[in-house]
Design an enzyme around this catalytic site. Sequence first.
Site, short mmCIF file in Angstrom:
data_model
loop_
_atom_site.label_atom_id
_atom_site.label_comp_id
_atom_site.label_asym_id
_atom_site.label_seq_id
_atom_site.Cartn_x
_atom_site.Cartn_y
_atom_site.Cartn_z
N GLU A 289 0.87 -1.20 -0.05
CA GLU A 289 0.03 -0.04 -0.15
C GLU A 289 0.78 1.25 0.04
OE1 GLU A 289 -4.12 -1.75 2.16
OE2 GLU A 289 -2.54 -1.14 3.23
N ASP B 179 -11.39 -7.39 -3.10
CA ASP B 179 -12.25 -8.82 -2.94
C ASP B 179 -13.61 -8.18 -2.66
OD1 ASP B 179 -10.36 -8.47 -0.30
OD2 ASP B 179 -12.38 -9.16 0.07
#
Length: 233
Positions: free
Chosen positions: A12, A196
């Site tokens: 990230e 997801d």
Amino acid sequence: MKIAIMGAMPEEVEPILKKLDSYKTTEFAKNRYYEGKYKGVDVVVAYSKIGKVFSALTATTLIEHFGCEMLLFSGVAGAINEKLSIGDLIVATKLSQHDLDITIFGHPYGFVPEGSVYVEADKNLIELSKKVAKDLGVEVLEGIIATGDQFIADEEKKEFIKNTFKADAIEMEGASVAVVCDALKVPFFILRSISDAADMDAGFNFEEFVESSAKISADFLMKMVDELAGKNL
Ligand code: ADE
């Protein structure tokens, strides 16, 4: 103005570090902090490690130790809102801890005395994200993010979080960072890109998409820093 830029995982923050002109690495409280400059703005970048405790520690450190006056978080999330697909962006309007449960004493989920179920993100930064989205021609959903110390890959848990918190996405750090920033009166912004759908395929999809979705979020966030740099705050 010194800006904290935070993620939870190396994936990230790596795309963010690549964009800095240069940076210095400092170790503090068993973590690494990257102090650098981006388009003339002082930034401190860090990934906290996963979960509410590590993210609260890192957010507090960025503010109290490194003197950051604004905190921007970038990362990935599981989708709850069916409008969200893998790679889509969501900006948190408010955040809640879905695993905070003292309901046995008559309190709502996500609440402890002297706290609140939701913590609201900074409205000016949300407005700025809308401008950036418009300029880039990308769609960004504004919604509620639920946070807990669990990776959700289960329809029943997902339904509970959706119904209880009206959440649009789920992750593991946003609400704890929000609590810290709110308490320390530092404006904050939480951006996530979907990796997801918090369903039975979530583990597999997360592994496949964490890197690409993290980069989508990081690239958008740095466009916001471009705008902040232009404002000479
Ligand atoms: N971050 C990304 N996907 C997630 C999920 N399904 N549950 C919790 N945190 C997540």
